[in-house]
Design a protein around this motif. Structure first.
Motif, PDB file in Angstrom:
ATOM      1  N   LEU A 142       0.794  -1.231   0.000  1.00 21.06           N
ATOM      2  CA  LEU A 142       0.000   0.000   0.000  1.00 21.06           C
ATOM      3  C   LEU A 142       0.825   1.279   0.000  1.00 21.06           C
ATOM      4  O   LEU A 142       0.457   2.242  -0.681  1.00 21.06           O
ATOM      5  CB  LEU A 142      -0.946  -0.010   1.201  1.00 21.06           C
ATOM      6  CG  LEU A 142      -2.006  -1.118   1.204  1.00 21.06           C
ATOM      7  CD1 LEU A 142      -2.745  -1.148   2.533  1.00 21.06           C
ATOM      8  CD2 LEU A 142      -2.989  -0.939   0.059  1.00 21.06           C
ATOM      9  N   VAL A 143       1.893   1.329   0.779  1.00 17.52           N
ATOM     10  CA  VAL A 143       2.680   2.558   0.861  1.00 17.52           C
ATOM     11  C   VAL A 143       3.404   2.775  -0.468  1.00 17.52           C
ATOM     12  O   VAL A 143       4.125   1.912  -0.954  1.00 17.52           O
ATOM     13  CB  VAL A 143       3.680   2.505   2.024  1.00 17.52           C
ATOM     14  CG1 VAL A 143       4.561   3.763   2.025  1.00 17.52           C
ATOM     15  CG2 VAL A 143       2.939   2.390   3.346  1.00 17.52           C
ATOM     16  N   GLY A 144       3.191   3.925  -1.048  1.00 15.26           N
ATOM     17  CA  GLY A 144       3.745   4.219  -2.373  1.00 15.26           C
ATOM     18  C   GLY A 144       2.802   3.885  -3.510  1.00 15.26           C
ATOM     19  O   GLY A 144       3.119   4.123  -4.681  1.00 15.26           O
ATOM     20  N   LEU A 145       1.636   3.328  -3.181  1.00 10.82           N
ATOM     21  CA  LEU A 145       0.650   2.973  -4.203  1.00 10.82           C
ATOM     22  C   LEU A 145       0.150   4.242  -4.900  1.00 10.82           C
ATOM     23  O   LEU A 145      -0.253   5.205  -4.255  1.00 10.82           O
ATOM     24  CB  LEU A 145      -0.515   2.229  -3.555  1.00 10.82           C
ATOM     25  CG  LEU A 145      -1.662   1.806  -4.475  1.00 10.82           C
ATOM     26  CD1 LEU A 145      -1.190   0.788  -5.497  1.00 10.82           C
ATOM     27  CD2 LEU A 145      -2.811   1.229  -3.651  1.00 10.82           C
ATOM     28  N   VAL A 146       0.151   4.225  -6.232  1.00  8.27           N
ATOM     29  CA  VAL A 146      -0.245   5.387  -7.025  1.00  8.27           C
ATOM     30  C   VAL A 146      -1.641   5.181  -7.591  1.00  8.27           C
ATOM     31  O   VAL A 146      -1.951   4.119  -8.132  1.00  8.27           O
ATOM     32  CB  VAL A 146       0.769   5.638  -8.161  1.00  8.27           C
ATOM     33  CG1 VAL A 146       0.258   6.735  -9.101  1.00  8.27           C
ATOM     34  CG2 VAL A 146       2.128   6.017  -7.589  1.00  8.27           C
ATOM     35  N   ILE A 147      -2.470   6.202  -7.455  1.00  9.52           N
ATOM     36  CA  ILE A 147      -3.801   6.222  -8.070  1.00  9.52           C
ATOM     37  C   ILE A 147      -3.775   7.317  -9.117  1.00  9.52           C
ATOM     38  O   ILE A 147      -3.651   8.508  -8.793  1.00  9.52           O
ATOM     39  CB  ILE A 147      -4.912   6.489  -7.027  1.00  9.52           C
ATOM     40  CG1 ILE A 147      -5.004   5.331  -6.023  1.00  9.52           C
ATOM     41  CG2 ILE A 147      -6.256   6.666  -7.726  1.00  9.52           C
ATOM     42  CD1 ILE A 147      -4.137   5.490  -4.823  1.00  9.52           C
ATOM     43  N   LYS A 183     -13.724   6.688  -5.433  1.00 11.75           N
ATOM     44  CA  LYS A 183     -14.095   5.745  -6.480  1.00 11.75           C
ATOM     45  C   LYS A 183     -12.891   4.944  -6.983  1.00 11.75           C
ATOM     46  O   LYS A 183     -12.719   3.785  -6.646  1.00 11.75           O
ATOM     47  CB  LYS A 183     -14.765   6.490  -7.634  1.00 11.75           C
ATOM     48  CG  LYS A 183     -16.125   7.080  -7.269  1.00 11.75           C
ATOM     49  CD  LYS A 183     -16.757   7.771  -8.461  1.00 11.75           C
ATOM     50  CE  LYS A 183     -18.134   8.325  -8.129  1.00 11.75           C
ATOM     51  NZ  LYS A 183     -18.746   9.023  -9.289  1.00 11.75           N
ATOM     52  N   LYS A 184     -12.038   5.591  -7.771  1.00 14.39           N
ATOM     53  CA  LYS A 184     -10.916   4.862  -8.362  1.00 14.39           C
ATOM     54  C   LYS A 184      -9.913   4.430  -7.302  1.00 14.39           C
ATOM     55  O   LYS A 184      -9.379   3.314  -7.341  1.00 14.39           O
ATOM     56  CB  LYS A 184     -10.226   5.710  -9.419  1.00 14.39           C
ATOM     57  CG  LYS A 184      -9.166   4.949 -10.200  1.00 14.39           C
ATOM     58  CD  LYS A 184      -8.764   5.655 -11.475  1.00 14.39           C
ATOM     59  CE  LYS A 184      -7.830   4.776 -12.307  1.00 14.39           C
ATOM     60  NZ  LYS A 184      -7.490   5.412 -13.598  1.00 14.39           N
ATOM     61  N   GLY A 185      -9.651   5.316  -6.334  1.00  7.79           N
ATOM     62  CA  GLY A 185      -8.711   4.953  -5.273  1.00  7.79           C
ATOM     63  C   GLY A 185      -9.177   3.741  -4.491  1.00  7.79           C
ATOM     64  O   GLY A 185      -8.402   2.835  -4.199  1.00  7.79           O
ATOM     65  N   ALA A 186     -10.463   3.717  -4.180  1.00  2.00           N
ATOM     66  CA  ALA A 186     -11.015   2.590  -3.425  1.00  2.00           C
ATOM     67  C   ALA A 186     -10.912   1.290  -4.212  1.00  2.00           C
ATOM     68  O   ALA A 186     -10.593   0.233  -3.650  1.00  2.00           O
ATOM     69  CB  ALA A 186     -12.465   2.874  -3.058  1.00  2.00           C
ATOM     70  N   ASP A 187     -11.164   1.339  -5.512  1.00  2.00           N
ATOM     71  CA  ASP A 187     -11.079   0.135  -6.343  1.00  2.00           C
ATOM     72  C   ASP A 187      -9.665  -0.437  -6.352  1.00  2.00           C
ATOM     73  O   ASP A 187      -9.459  -1.658  -6.235  1.00  2.00           O
ATOM     74  CB  ASP A 187     -11.517   0.452  -7.777  1.00  2.00           C
ATOM     75  CG  ASP A 187     -13.015   0.694  -7.881  1.00  2.00           C
ATOM     76  OD1 ASP A 187     -13.739   0.272  -6.964  1.00  2.00           O
ATOM     77  OD2 ASP A 187     -13.437   1.308  -8.880  1.00  2.00           O
ATOM     78  N   ILE A 188      -8.670   0.447  -6.499  1.00  2.00           N
ATOM     79  CA  ILE A 188      -7.273  -0.009  -6.548  1.00  2.00           C
ATOM     80  C   ILE A 188      -6.844  -0.556  -5.189  1.00  2.00           C
ATOM     81  O   ILE A 188      -6.158  -1.585  -5.097  1.00  2.00           O
ATOM     82  CB  ILE A 188      -6.361   1.152  -6.989  1.00  2.00           C
ATOM     83  CG1 ILE A 188      -6.672   1.528  -8.453  1.00  2.00           C
ATOM     84  CG2 ILE A 188      -4.888   0.775  -6.839  1.00  2.00           C
ATOM     85  CD1 ILE A 188      -5.927   2.750  -8.950  1.00  2.00           C
ATOM     86  N   ILE A 189      -7.262   0.106  -4.118  1.00  2.00           N
ATOM     87  CA  ILE A 189      -6.894  -0.358  -2.774  1.00  2.00           C
ATOM     88  C   ILE A 189      -7.555  -1.702  -2.471  1.00  2.00           C
ATOM     89  O   ILE A 189      -6.944  -2.587  -1.855  1.00  2.00           O
ATOM     90  CB  ILE A 189      -7.276   0.708  -1.731  1.00  2.00           C
ATOM     91  CG1 ILE A 189      -6.350   1.918  -1.874  1.00  2.00           C
ATOM     92  CG2 ILE A 189      -7.200   0.145  -0.316  1.00  2.00           C
ATOM     93  CD1 ILE A 189      -6.767   3.129  -1.080  1.00  2.00           C
ATOM     94  N   LYS A 207      -5.426  -4.382  -3.973  1.00  2.00           N
ATOM     95  CA  LYS A 207      -4.196  -4.606  -3.221  1.00  2.00           C
ATOM     96  C   LYS A 207      -4.464  -5.380  -1.931  1.00  2.00           C
ATOM     97  O   LYS A 207      -3.667  -6.246  -1.537  1.00  2.00           O
ATOM     98  CB  LYS A 207      -3.523  -3.270  -2.899  1.00  2.00           C
ATOM     99  CG  LYS A 207      -2.856  -2.628  -4.106  1.00  2.00           C
ATOM    100  CD  LYS A 207      -1.727  -3.492  -4.640  1.00  2.00           C
ATOM    101  CE  LYS A 207      -1.067  -2.903  -5.844  1.00  2.00           C
ATOM    102  NZ  LYS A 207       0.038  -3.770  -6.376  1.00  2.00           N
ATOM    103  N   LEU A 208      -5.569  -5.088  -1.290  1.00  2.00           N
ATOM    104  CA  LEU A 208      -5.917  -5.842  -0.091  1.00  2.00           C
ATOM    105  C   LEU A 208      -6.281  -7.274  -0.439  1.00  2.00           C
ATOM    106  O   LEU A 208      -6.044  -8.201   0.343  1.00  2.00           O
ATOM    107  CB  LEU A 208      -7.065  -5.150   0.647  1.00  2.00           C
ATOM    108  CG  LEU A 208      -6.710  -3.789   1.251  1.00  2.00           C
ATOM    109  CD1 LEU A 208      -7.940  -3.132   1.881  1.00  2.00           C
ATOM    110  CD2 LEU A 208      -5.595  -3.920   2.291  1.00  2.00           C
ATOM    111  N   GLY A 209      -6.840  -7.475  -1.625  1.00  2.00           N
ATOM    112  CA  GLY A 209      -7.078  -8.836  -2.104  1.00  2.00           C
ATOM    113  C   GLY A 209      -5.769  -9.584  -2.315  1.00  2.00           C
ATOM    114  O   GLY A 209      -5.680 -10.791  -2.052  1.00  2.00           O
ATOM    115  N   GLU A 210      -4.726  -8.872  -2.769  1.00  2.00           N
ATOM    116  CA  GLU A 210      -3.403  -9.487  -2.929  1.00  2.00           C
ATOM    117  C   GLU A 210      -2.833  -9.889  -1.576  1.00  2.00           C
ATOM    118  O   GLU A 210      -2.158 -10.920  -1.446  1.00  2.00           O
ATOM    119  CB  GLU A 210      -2.453  -8.517  -3.634  1.00  2.00           C
ATOM    120  CG  GLU A 210      -2.780  -8.275  -5.104  1.00  2.00           C
ATOM    121  CD  GLU A 210      -1.810  -7.306  -5.751  1.00  2.00           C
ATOM    122  OE1 GLU A 210      -0.663  -7.188  -5.256  1.00  2.00           O
ATOM    123  OE2 GLU A 210      -2.188  -6.669  -6.755  1.00  2.00           O
TER     124      GLU A 210
END
Length: 343
Positions: A44-49, A141-147, A150-153
């Protein structure tokens, strides 16, 4: 009742790499909390949206990570428990604007009871003025989808990466161990003698365990004294492990860190040059210790660290290697800036 001469298979000690918990019959549990926090930080840290039509944001740190995680093994079946309350801090800019916005993303229900798609993720913003609500909506919206992905990973890694070696092979499945350039696998006979390479407390059954030797070389942009202090000074250890530690850096002194998952004693301490420890992971067979030797060599532009760890349970070799990298080397570089150039 078993026939004469057959015995109950739950109690038969096989000639296999790990004679404890034969046939995976007994309940075992591994605490995954420290591993989980480190894994989520790396994801998560450094994750770009990035939204071409709106702007760009980046997760800068995990503000809150409250919860727990563990994995249980019963009769060769894995049972997962995890429950986390996360709060992430982010910053970002709208396209064509120099104004930097700051805010938070929170998910209170990351748990084994919810699917990835069911996660509640909310976004908030600390900034005010033009564009603030637009940036917040992008994160919602988009940030939540990407996060969520990542939490699924993280969940997938918990079920595969972290659990490697929890279901032990039976005698028929074990087969021979393969050697590679960094591991030499041996078998050690255990009894109550104090002269054994690997000690096993109260084990008087003649069991065998496959062990391996782990070697590693790392370079750090700091002095040998600074690097030695990083692993022997209590305050520095607590800094890079992000938690309380018990540590007495003297011959015979004990240490315990990462919630008791790593513990042992100091055998030899030569400041800035050499360190020898008796070292174990909590998940290893009871009383089993490895010997860790760390040598520090000061070079012109860095300090080279050479690690040799003998008597590592073969089934735990790769997990141990990854642990050194994640919880020691990477964490020390990140915390103390040992990846930056020397002045």
């Amino acid at each position: 009742m078993a026939k004469w001469g057959e015995g109950d298979p739950r109690w038969i000690v096989e000639d296999r790499p790990d004679a404890t918990n034969v046939n995976n019959w007994h309940w075992t549990e591994k605490n995954a909390a420290a591993w989980s926090k480190s894994k989520m930080e790396s994801l998560l840290v450094g994750l770009v949206i990035d939204d071409d039509k709106v702007g760009r944001a980046e997760v800068t740190k995990i503000e809150k990570c409250d919860g727990d995680a563990s994995v249980n093994n019963r009769k060769a079946k894995l049972i997962f428990f995890y429950e986390w309350d996360l709060k992430l801090e982010w910053k970002g800019k709208l396209n064509g604007s120099d104004t930097e916005h700051h805010g938070f993303v929170e998910t209170p229900n990351l748990s084994d009871e919810n699917d990835e798609s069911d996660l509640d993720i909310s976004a908030s913003i600390k900034s005010t003025g033009p564009g603030a609500e637009i940036m917040k909506e992008m994160m919602r919206k988009k940030g939540a989808d990407i996060i969520r992905k990542k939490l699924g990973e993280y969940v997938s890694a918990l079920k595969s990466e972290f659990t490697a070696g929890m279901i032990l092979p039976s005698n028929k499945e074990a087969g021979g161990g393969a050697n590679d350039t960094k591991a030499t696998v041996t078998k050690t006979q255990f009894n109550n003698s104090t002269n054994n390479l690997c000690k096993m407390e109260k084990l008087d059954i003649g069991a065998k365990i496959a062990t391996a030797t782990l070697t590693d070389t790392q370079q750090f942009k700091c002095t040998a004294e600074e690097l030695y202090n990083a692993v022997t000074v209590k305050e520095m250890v607590e800094a890079f492990t992000n938690g309380p530690a018990r540590l007495t850096a003297e011959r015979g002194g004990e240490f315990s860190l990462l919630g008791g998952n790593i513990s042992g004693t100091f055998e030899e301490l030569t400041p800035g040059r050499r360190l020898v420890q008796q070292w174990r992971l909590k998940s290893w067979p009871g009383g089993h210790l490895s010997t860790v030797t760390i040598e520090f060599e000061q070079k012109d532009d860095c300090t080279e660290l050479r690690l040799s760890q003998t008597a590592v349970p073969a089934s735990e070799l790769e997990r141990t290697r990854q642990g050194w990298q994640r919880y020691y080397w990477d964490a020390m570089r990140r915390t103390f800036g040992f990846g930056a150039a020397l002045l």
